[in-house]
Each structure stands twice: as structure tokens, then as C-alpha cells.
Design an enzyme around this catalytic site. Structure first.
Site, PDB file in Angstrom:
ATOM      1  CB  ALA A 164      -8.037   2.876  -5.645  1.00  0.00           C
ATOM      2  CB  SER A 624     -11.460   4.961  -6.820  1.00  0.00           C
ATOM      3  OG  SER A 624     -12.567   4.720  -6.457  1.00  0.00           O
ATOM      4  CB  CYS A 625      -7.246   8.877  -7.725  1.00  0.00           C
ATOM      5  SG  CYS A 625      -7.682  10.195  -6.154  1.00  0.00           S
ATOM      6  CE  LYS A 626      -1.579   8.156  -2.958  1.00  0.00           C
ATOM      7  NZ  LYS A 626       0.109   8.192  -2.798  1.00  0.00           N
ATOM      8  CB  THR A 632     -11.374  11.675  -6.795  1.00  0.00           C
ATOM      9  OG1 THR A 632     -10.587  10.413  -6.891  1.00  0.00           O
ATOM     10  CG2 THR A 632     -12.870  11.433  -6.477  1.00  0.00           C
TER      11      THR A 632
END
Length: 706
Positions: A164, A624-626, A632
Site C-alpha cells: 500500500a 495491496s496490503c501492507k 495480497t
């Protein structure tokens, strides 16, 4: 491959290789320019009619991870270095603007130097480097995730995965960009002098005109003395007789008067409305403004009257000397009477001179007077336009906020931009033979749909606030397509131009490919970006947020994006009503709206429907994730299997087996390995109990990453 019926007990298998002909298109110069370090897996899955389905999964890095951030940094540095030095006027205000930018320039130059070193050996920023100071402009773990389904007509599905877009180095103690910008907007004072971006652009154009035309007028005056009696100054007069000049002169006079009255002026040179209100009553302010307007108008008119009279005298003298004096109209105005007196005086003085006196000698005093008058008018105009440019610069810097907010915003935008450019180029390359898609690009623009898996609890709230602003800023970006000089990789890389708020990404195509495009695209028609963001938290922290915290940020983001998506789809339907696939958009959008409004925990249906709409309108998909590593991976493998089931008749009985196979042995496991050196997703069994079932990896594929 579809055809041969497999044994009943056969499970999905990872194949070792694929026929070389499938790779031919992927090895084209265009694809090599945007993708590198590819990892491929090939599977055989069962269809409903008990045939084999051959599926190729490909994950690639991209050189755009570094090349786009480097170009953006260079653009920001050039803009900051050159924009505030248009003339020597207003040194104090200019000094404030330069001070505001200088530290940013130093930081960006240092960052650019580090990226130059790193990009020589890498196209990849790992998840463990997401907090690295010098890598904040580089997207984390950026990859293209592509799936090809082989059959009579092979089909590619793409999604761009990356961490992200967020500023991890500054961290999230005080929130992300959305919250920081909101606080800044609420705290800053209103300003009494402000100019729009269009006015600032016009001021720059007028400054350029003055710089070009004033020497030209002087040169023509010298030429007049030497050769000709014709002096055309229409361009010069037109350039400077602009209402913006007069309004800016009024603003300058107002600020000078305010300064003389000891009014409060901020260090950035902007007067505050509340300060002015405290100093004078409304009646006094109105009277003062009327006086200022009369003074400025009188001064400006006087300057132009002098220019006009000088020109008239020169033209009259030229007519007399050439025997072409034909005055057919009576002069009744005071200006004309003054002009006539000046000419008559000159005639008297010149008649007493020797008949052999040269034209140059007779014209010289008038030309000198003209130059003095032009110099005065140009000086006033230059001061006024410099004031506009600098006030615009200060207002822009004040609007963007303190340095740490500006730098955060630029970095977050850079990460998002790099990912979007990669996705757009792949989408463009895949649609070069689709006339409807190409028509859609230049007439409506391209939809860019971000899928977020961030929770609304803890630091990830700040990440989502960063991401929201970064995605929204992409709406100021446009693409254009050009003809490449050659098919060399460097000549096929996209280039960035323009300034913050109006950036254009130019995508070069090989000459033969470029020639096949519609004329509108070849002419450089801008392709607008329409970004939307849908976020659904799926992990254990989202469970805490839903039970004890606040999910309003996620609800607001999804609702706003739902409205923007509907606007884009309505525009597409109205503009291109016969485009394939858009007839069912209305039903999909209604379903999406209902899902967004539904108060349901971890309602991942929102993500599924949004992704479906995006693919239906040929949009760019990003997830997105972190860190784009674990959550993801669950999302993109699920999306791939859902596509196989819905569009390619993957057997429902084998859906779960196919999903587990992709997660255990597929490209996303390779992604985990390259990021953290382990072949385990970073989940614990307890955490996974809070995940939606379809987002849980198979046994043995998760655990400690160390």
C-alpha cells in the site's frame, strides 16, 4: 491442454514447462521494457466437462519501480529550482518561497543519488526495506501478477500487486496524509491575495512575452533608424494590455499600503484576511480599495498613454518624411491634442534644421522616448506578473502544507504512480488490436481500480489515509502514446513531463505498432486516469476495529469510490453505448452499491464486484496490503481461481484444490521467499481463524517467517 480426459483421481499439478510458442509474444521488445525477472508456474486443472485446462501463472518485477520515481524526483527538483526565479523583483517574497523549497530539493537530490546507485543492480524493493529513508519514493514489492489461460484463443488476466502506498519512514504516529492535510487546512489562515493555477500560468506566459517582445521592439526601433519607417508593436501591446496585469498591480499596491500601515505579513508574504479586518472597518476598507484602484488605473493608463503618444509621433514623423502624411480624422481628445502639440513642436524644430539632415537624426529623439516609455510599461507589467507567479508559488506551498507533509505526499504519489504506469502499459499492450478499447482510452479515459486489504486499526489506519490521498492525486495524471525512436529497451521506457498537478506519462511504442493506432491516439490525445479505491480489512486487527474501534474511514472511502465508479461507467455508457460488455454494468453497480451499504463484517463481496466491474470496462487492477506479501497473495490467487471457475468452467469440485495448489506451489510463494527468505506466509493459526474462509492458505504453507 483442453482435450484429453484425465483419470478421476488426478489432482491439479504444477507443470515443468510450456511450449515455446506461448512465450514468443512475451519476449517482444515492449514486454521486455516493462517486465523483468519473471517467475512462471504452469498448472493443469480439471474443467466441468472433465478436460484439462492449461494455466500459466507469471509474476514479474518491473524496471519502472525505480525509473518512474527517479523521473518524478528530477521533475520536482527542476520545478522547485527554476519556478521561483523569474526576475529580480520581489526578492523578499521570492526568498521565502525558495527557503520553503530548498530543504526539499536537498532531500530529493540525495534520494535521487541513492536511487541511481541502487537501480543499477535492482528493480525490486523488498518488504523489509519499506521504512528505508532513501526508498520512500519506490513502491514496495511491486510486481505484475499475470495469468494466461491457454486454449483456442489464449486469454491474459493481470493485476498489479504492491505494498500500500504509504510513508513508512515518517510512520503513522500522527496519522496519514488525509488526517494531516485536514488538520493543516483547518489551521491555516485565509489569504487576501490568491490566484488560480490558470492565472499563474498566464502570468508566466506574459513574463515570457515581455522577455521576448521588449528586445524585439528595441531592435525594430534600431532598424527603423537604419532602414525602415514601419514599427509594428501590436504583439507587445496585446501581450501587456491584460486585465491580470492591472489586477496584480492593484494587489501589489494594496500590500505595500498594508505594509506601510504596519499590517501583519506572514513570513511567506501573504496577508491574512482576519488581520485586515481587524485593522479597518468595512467602510474604511471599501474606501481604501477604491482609492487604490483609482491610483493603479491612473498609473497604468499613464504608462500606456506615453507609449501610444510616442508611437504616434514616430508614425507621424515617418509619414511626413516619406511624404505620406494623410490625417483624415479630427483630433478632439486631450491625448490627441497633446500628441499634435508634440508633433508640431518637432516639426518646427526639424524645419529649421538643414535639408540635408538625415532621417536618423530627426527620428532619434522620438525613438529614445519610445524606448523609455516601453521600458516603463514593461517594467510595471513584469513586476505585476512576477508578483502573480510568486503569490501562486507561495499559495501552492502553503496549500500543500509543511515540508514533511509535502514530502510524504510526493513519496506516496510516486509509489502509486509507478504501479499504475506498469498496469497501464500492460493493459495497452494487450489491447492494441482492440479498436473499441483504443477508442475508449482517448474518448473516456482509463479506469484504475485499487483494492486495499488494510485494517482500520493501529498503523494501518495511517497507511489507508496515505493511500486514499495518493490514489486521489492520480486523477491529475494523463497518459499519451508516442512513436519510439527504436525498439531498444531504453527507447521504450515511459517518460514523465509536466509539473505536480498536471503530469503526463508518455508511453513510446515501436514504429510499426504505433502506425496501426487510431489517428487520435497518434496525434497525442491525452488519456485521462480515473482512480478508485475499495478497501476491506480481512485480518485479526480488522476484527478488533469492527468490535471495539471505528470503520468509518473504510466506509467513507468505499462509498466515495462507488460514486466515482458509477460516474465513469455512466460516461462510458453514454459515450460508447455499443461497447461490448457494458450492458450489464448497471446491475453490477447496483449490487456494488448494496454491498457497500450493507453493515456486514469483512464484506469481501465489495472487492469481488469492484474487480468484476473493472475488468468489464478494461480497467487497470491493483491489489495491496501492507507489504503485498501475505494477504495480497491470498487475494490474487483467489481472484485467479474465481476467473477460472466463472469464465473457463473450472470444476467446482476442484476449485479448493486449485486454490491450495496456487498458494502452496505458485508464484506468490516465490514472492514470500524473495522478500523474507522463507517459504511460509506470515500467518498464525489463531490469526487465520479471523480471516474469511476463502482467504486462508492451506496447512503447511504458513507460520513463522524466521
Amino acid at each position: 491442454m483442453e482435450g484429453e480426459t484425465p483419470p478421476e483421481h488426478e489432482c491439479p499439478a504444477v507443470c515443468d514447462r510450456l511450449h515455446s510458442s506461448v512465450h514468443d509474444k512475451e519476449n517482444s521488445p515492449m514486454m521486455r521494457a516493462v517486465l523483468c525477472a519473471q517467475v512462471c508456474k504452469v498448472y493443469r486443472f480439471l474443467t466441468e466437462d472433465q478436460r484439462w485446462l492449461l494455466v500459466r501463472e507469471q509474476m514479474s518485477e518491473t524496471p519502472l519501480s525505480f525509473s518512474l520515481p527517479k523521473q518524478l524526483l528530477s521533475t520536482l527538483i527542476r520545478r522547485s529550482e527554476g519556478a521561483w526565479r523569474p526576475s529580480p523583483h520581489w526578492d523578499g517574497l521570492r526568498h521565502d518561497v525558495i527557503n520553503h523549497c530548498n530543504h526539499l530539493i536537498g532531500c530529493y537530490q540525495e534520494t535521487l543519488a541513492e536511487l541511481d546507485k541502487l537501480s543499477a543492480s535492482s528493480c525490486f524493493k523488498s518488504s523489509s526495506s519499506k521504512s528505508d529513508k532513501h526508498l520512500q519514493f519506490v513502491p514496495t514489492n511491486l510486481h505484475s501478477q499475470r495469468m494466461e489461460v491457454t486454449g483456442p484463443n489464449s486469454v491474459w488476466y493481470e493485476v498489479i500487486t504492491f505494498g500500500a502506498p504509504a510513508h513508512h519512514h515518517q510512520a503513522f504516529k500522527h496519522g496519514g496524509l488525509k488526517r494531516l492535510l485536514s488538520k493543516h487546512t483547518n489551521n491555516r489562515d485565509g489569504c487576501s491575495v490568491s490566484y488560480s493555477q490558470d492565472e499563474s500560468s498566464r502570468a508566466r506566459e506574459l513574463l515570457a512575452s515581455v522577455a521576448q517582445l521588449q528586445p524585439l521592439v528595441f531592435g525594430l526601433a534600431e532598424e527603423l533608424l537604419a532602414v525602415s519607417l514601419e514599427l509594428n508593436t501590436e504583439q507587445f501591446v496585446h501581450a501587456l494590455k491584460d486585465e491580470l496585469v492591472k489586477s496584480a498591480l492593484l494587489a501589489i499596491h494594496s500590500q505595500r499600503s498594508a505594509s506601510d500601515n504596519n499590517s501583519h505579513v506572514h513570513s511567506n508574504g501573504l496577508l491574512c484576511d482576519n488581520t485586515l479586518r481587524q485593522q479597518a472597518s468595512p467602510g474604511q476598507q471599501d474606501a481604501s480599495r477604491r482609492d487604490a484602484e483609482e491610483y493603479v488605473e491612473e498609473e497604468w493608463d499613464r504608462a500606456w498613454a506615453n507609449v501610444a503618444m510616442s508611437l504616434n509621433c514616430i508614425h507621424a514623423m515617418g509619414d511626413r518624411l516619406q511624404g505620406r502624411e494623410h490625417r483624415h480624422q479630427e483630433m478632439t481628445s486631450s491625448e490627441d491634442q497633446i500628441h499634435c502639440a508634440l508633433v508640431m513642436t518637432f516639426r518646427t524644430s526639424s524645419s529649421s534644421s538643414s535639408s540635408s539632415s538625415s532621417w536618423q537624426e530627426q527620428l532619434l529623439p522620438l525613438v529614445v522616448t519610445l524606448r523609455d516609455c516601453v521600458r516603463e510599461a514593461a517594467g510595471k507589467a513584469r513586476a505585476a506578473m512576477t508578483f502573480v507567479v510568486l503569490q501562486g508559488a507561495v499559495a501552492a506551498s502553503v496549500a500543500q502544507g509543511p515540508e514533511h507533509i509535502v514530502q510524504r505526499r510526493h513519496a506516496v504519489f510516486s509509489q502509486a504512480l509507478s504501479a499504475v504506469v506498469c498496469g497501464f502499459m500492460l493493459k495497452l499492450f494487450g489491447g492494441l488490436e482492440d479498436p473499441d478499447f483504443l477508442l475508449q482510452l482517448h474518448s473516456v479515459g482509463v479506469l484504475v481500480q485499487f483494492e486495499g486489504l488494510l485494517s482500520t486499526y493501529g498503523d494501518e489506519v495511517g497507511m489507508l489515509e496515505d493511500m486514499e490521498v495518493g490514489v486521489a492525486d492520480l486523477s491529475t495524471v494523463a497518459f499519451t502514446v508516442s512513436e519510439a525512436k527504436s525498439e531498444q529497451a531504453d527507447d521504450l521506457l515511459p517518460t514523465l513531463s509536466g509539473a505536480w498537478g498536471s503530469l503526463v506519462v508518455e508511453v513510446p511504442l515501436p514504429p510499426e505498432t504505433f502506425e496501426s493506432l487510431p489517428q487520435e491516439v497518434k496525434d497525442g490525445r491525452l488519456i485521462r486516469v480515473h482512480p478508485v479505491l475499495f478497501n476491506i480489512g480481512i485480518n485479526q486487527q480488522q476484527s478488533l476495529a469492527e468490535r471495539f474501534g471505528d470503520s468509518s474511514l473504510q466506509e467513507r472511502v468505499n462509498q466515495q469510490s462507488c460514486e466515482r465508479l458509477r460516474v465513469y461507467c455512466n460516461t462510458l455508457t453514454d459515450t460508447l453505448p455499443h461497447t461490448a460488455g457494458i450492458q450489464s454494468l448497471s446491475d453490477l453497480l447496483s449490487s456494488l452499491d448494496r454491498s457497500v451499504q450493507t453493515k456486514k463484517r469483512k464484506n469481501v463481496e465489495v472487492l469481488w464486484i469492484a474487480a468484476t466491474v473493472c475488468r468489464r470496462v478494461n480497467g487497470v487492477r491493483l491489489t495491496s496490503c501492507k507489504s503485498a506479501k501475505d494477504r495480497t497473495a491470498m487475494s490474487v490467487t483467489l481472484e485467479q481461481c474465481l476467473l477460472l471457475r466463472e469464465r473457463h468452467t473450472l470444476s467446482p469440485r476442484h476449485f479448493s484444490a486449485a486454490l491450495d495448489c496456487m498458494r502452496r506451489d505458485g508464484c506468490r510463494m516465490e514472492n514470500v521467499q524473495k522478500n523474507v527468505g522463507s517459504r511460509k506466509f506470515a500467518f498464525s493459526g489463531v490469526q487465520l481463524l479471523t480471516f474469511p474462509k476463502l482467504y486462508r492458505p492451506p496447512d503447511g504453507s504458513f507460520g513463522s517467517t524466521h
